[in-house]
Design a protein around this motif. Structure first.
Motif, PDB file in Angstrom:
ATOM      1  N   ARG A  72       0.853  -1.180   0.000  1.00 21.54           N
ATOM      2  CA  ARG A  72       0.000   0.000   0.000  1.00 21.54           C
ATOM      3  C   ARG A  72       0.891   1.234   0.000  1.00 21.54           C
ATOM      4  O   ARG A  72       2.078   1.151   0.314  1.00 21.54           O
ATOM      5  CB  ARG A  72      -0.944  -0.002   1.202  1.00 21.54           C
ATOM      6  N   ARG A  73       0.315   2.362  -0.347  1.00 21.40           N
ATOM      7  CA  ARG A  73       1.103   3.596  -0.430  1.00 21.40           C
ATOM      8  C   ARG A  73       0.661   4.574   0.645  1.00 21.40           C
ATOM      9  O   ARG A  73      -0.491   4.550   1.098  1.00 21.40           O
ATOM     10  CB  ARG A  73       0.959   4.235  -1.808  1.00 21.40           C
ATOM     11  N   ALA A  74       1.585   5.435   1.047  1.00 22.91           N
ATOM     12  CA  ALA A  74       1.276   6.443   2.051  1.00 22.91           C
ATOM     13  C   ALA A  74       2.090   7.692   1.767  1.00 22.91           C
ATOM     14  O   ALA A  74       3.160   7.631   1.160  1.00 22.91           O
ATOM     15  CB  ALA A  74       1.586   5.919   3.450  1.00 22.91           C
ATOM     16  N   ARG A  75       1.554   8.816   2.211  1.00 26.75           N
ATOM     17  CA  ARG A  75       2.274  10.088   2.104  1.00 26.75           C
ATOM     18  C   ARG A  75       1.906  10.952   3.302  1.00 26.75           C
ATOM     19  O   ARG A  75       0.883  10.743   3.952  1.00 26.75           O
ATOM     20  CB  ARG A  75       1.929  10.822   0.806  1.00 26.75           C
ATOM     21  N   GLY A  76       2.774  11.907   3.609  1.00 32.44           N
ATOM     22  CA  GLY A  76       2.464  12.882   4.635  1.00 32.44           C
ATOM     23  C   GLY A  76       2.090  12.252   5.957  1.00 32.44           C
ATOM     24  O   GLY A  76       2.804  11.400   6.504  1.00 32.44           O
ATOM     25  N   ALA A  77       0.929  12.677   6.488  1.00 29.32           N
ATOM     26  CA  ALA A  77       0.477  12.198   7.793  1.00 29.32           C
ATOM     27  C   ALA A  77       0.220  10.699   7.781  1.00 29.32           C
ATOM     28  O   ALA A  77       0.398  10.027   8.806  1.00 29.32           O
ATOM     29  CB  ALA A  77      -0.785  12.946   8.216  1.00 29.32           C
ATOM     30  N   GLU A  78      -0.200  10.151   6.632  1.00 32.35           N
ATOM     31  CA  GLU A  78      -0.419   8.696   6.541  1.00 32.35           C
ATOM     32  C   GLU A  78       0.875   7.948   6.833  1.00 32.35           C
ATOM     33  O   GLU A  78       0.888   6.958   7.556  1.00 32.35           O
ATOM     34  CB  GLU A  78      -0.910   8.326   5.131  1.00 32.35           C
ATOM     35  N   TRP A  79       1.963   8.422   6.229  1.00 29.58           N
ATOM     36  CA  TRP A  79       3.267   7.784   6.438  1.00 29.58           C
ATOM     37  C   TRP A  79       3.706   7.918   7.889  1.00 29.58           C
ATOM     38  O   TRP A  79       4.194   6.966   8.488  1.00 29.58           O
ATOM     39  CB  TRP A  79       4.301   8.385   5.496  1.00 29.58           C
ATOM     40  N   ARG A  80       3.497   9.080   8.450  1.00 32.70           N
ATOM     41  CA  ARG A  80       3.909   9.284   9.842  1.00 32.70           C
ATOM     42  C   ARG A  80       3.136   8.370  10.787  1.00 32.70           C
ATOM     43  O   ARG A  80       3.705   7.842  11.752  1.00 32.70           O
ATOM     44  CB  ARG A  80       3.736  10.763  10.229  1.00 32.70           C
ATOM     45  N   ARG A  81       1.851   8.158  10.520  1.00 31.34           N
ATOM     46  CA  ARG A  81       1.066   7.237  11.352  1.00 31.34           C
ATOM     47  C   ARG A  81       1.551   5.804  11.170  1.00 31.34           C
ATOM     48  O   ARG A  81       1.642   5.031  12.131  1.00 31.34           O
ATOM     49  CB  ARG A  81      -0.415   7.348  11.015  1.00 31.34           C
ATOM     50  N   ALA A  82       1.865   5.440   9.930  1.00 32.18           N
ATOM     51  CA  ALA A  82       2.358   4.082   9.675  1.00 32.18           C
ATOM     52  C   ALA A  82       3.663   3.825  10.419  1.00 32.18           C
ATOM     53  O   ALA A  82       3.909   2.716  10.908  1.00 32.18           O
ATOM     54  CB  ALA A  82       2.550   3.865   8.174  1.00 32.18           C
ATOM     55  N   GLU A  83       4.491   4.841  10.535  1.00 29.73           N
ATOM     56  CA  GLU A  83       5.777   4.668  11.215  1.00 29.73           C
ATOM     57  C   GLU A  83       5.629   4.466  12.724  1.00 29.73           C
ATOM     58  O   GLU A  83       6.575   4.025  13.375  1.00 29.73           O
ATOM     59  CB  GLU A  83       6.677   5.864  10.935  1.00 29.73           C
TER      60      GLU A  83
END
Length: 225
Positions: A72-83
């Motif tokens: 799946r792909r993520a950017r911005g806040a999505e990526w930060r939550r995934a981390e």
């Protein structure tokens, strides 16, 4: 019951991979594929995924069934939550991929479940350089068209099959290189030789994009030649 049927009867798990794709700076396709393959290897070699490690049961359950991977792909806040979720971020030349311990097929964490599978249409600004024959190479089927996300999952499958085929010493040697590898599309004239070489071969289950049984990747590790 044939082994393939036993895998289907087992509870199904999936290995989540999240690739960071920012609108203004998406990674190159080959970089993303190589980083995803390395991310799978990093997880497999992590102490938490082995023995009595906290992820070991999940990994064993996943490997007892089909080794599904979903990108799946993520950017911005999505990526930060995934981390913030338990996992490992692996960085390539510019690509970033976070791999998570396997989860039940219907048990995605909320912050990963909302991420999109589509939208991984990545390109290489310049053609990749020729593969280094001294390094492991994951050869993609030149006859198949796959999205970058699908190809990332297939490269991960190829890396995992190579890992399984290696001895403990060979795995350690690969880990010591940082899991150096290349992902390249095979020359059409060479594909038949590769698929008949006895090297680990990925046959896709056909859940998405391509027909069941399609040969997608040959894992050409020097120790297996």
């Amino acid at each position: 019951m044939p082994p393939s049927d036993r895998r289907d009867e087992a509870p199904q798990f999936v290995l989540p991979l999240v690739v960071r794709i920012e609108r203004t700076a998406p990674p190159a396709r080959t970089d993303a594929l190589e980083t995803a393959a390395r991310a799978v290897l990093v997880l497999l070699g992590d102490a938490r995924a082995n023995g009595d490690g906290e992820w070991a049961d999940a990994v064993r359950n996943w490997e007892d069934a089909r080794i599904r991977k979903v990108v799946r792909r993520a950017r911005g806040a999505e990526w930060r939550r995934a981390e913030t979720l338990p996992g490992i971020t692996v960085t390539g030349k510019a690509a970033q991929v976070r791999v998570f311990p396997p989860i039940p097929l219907d048990g995605w964490p909320k912050d990963l479940a909302k991420l999109q599978v589509s939208g991984t249409e990545l390109d290489d600004p310049e053609p990749p350089v020729a593969a280094d024959p001294a390094q492991p190479v994951l050869w993609l089927n030149p006859e198949l068209e796959m999205s970058a996300g699908k190809a990332m999952a297939q490269a991960g499958h190829g890396a995992q099959l190579a890992w399984w085929a290696l001895s403990a010493a060979e795995r350690t040697a690969w880990r010591d290189t940082g899991f150096a590898l290349c992902v390249r599309t095979a020359d059409p004239a060479d594909w038949a030789r590769l698929t008949g070489s006895g090297l680990p071969l990925v046959r896709d289950a056909g859940f998405t994009e391509i027909a069941p049984g399609s040969c997608t990747v040959v894992a050409d590790h020097p120790a297996l030649r």
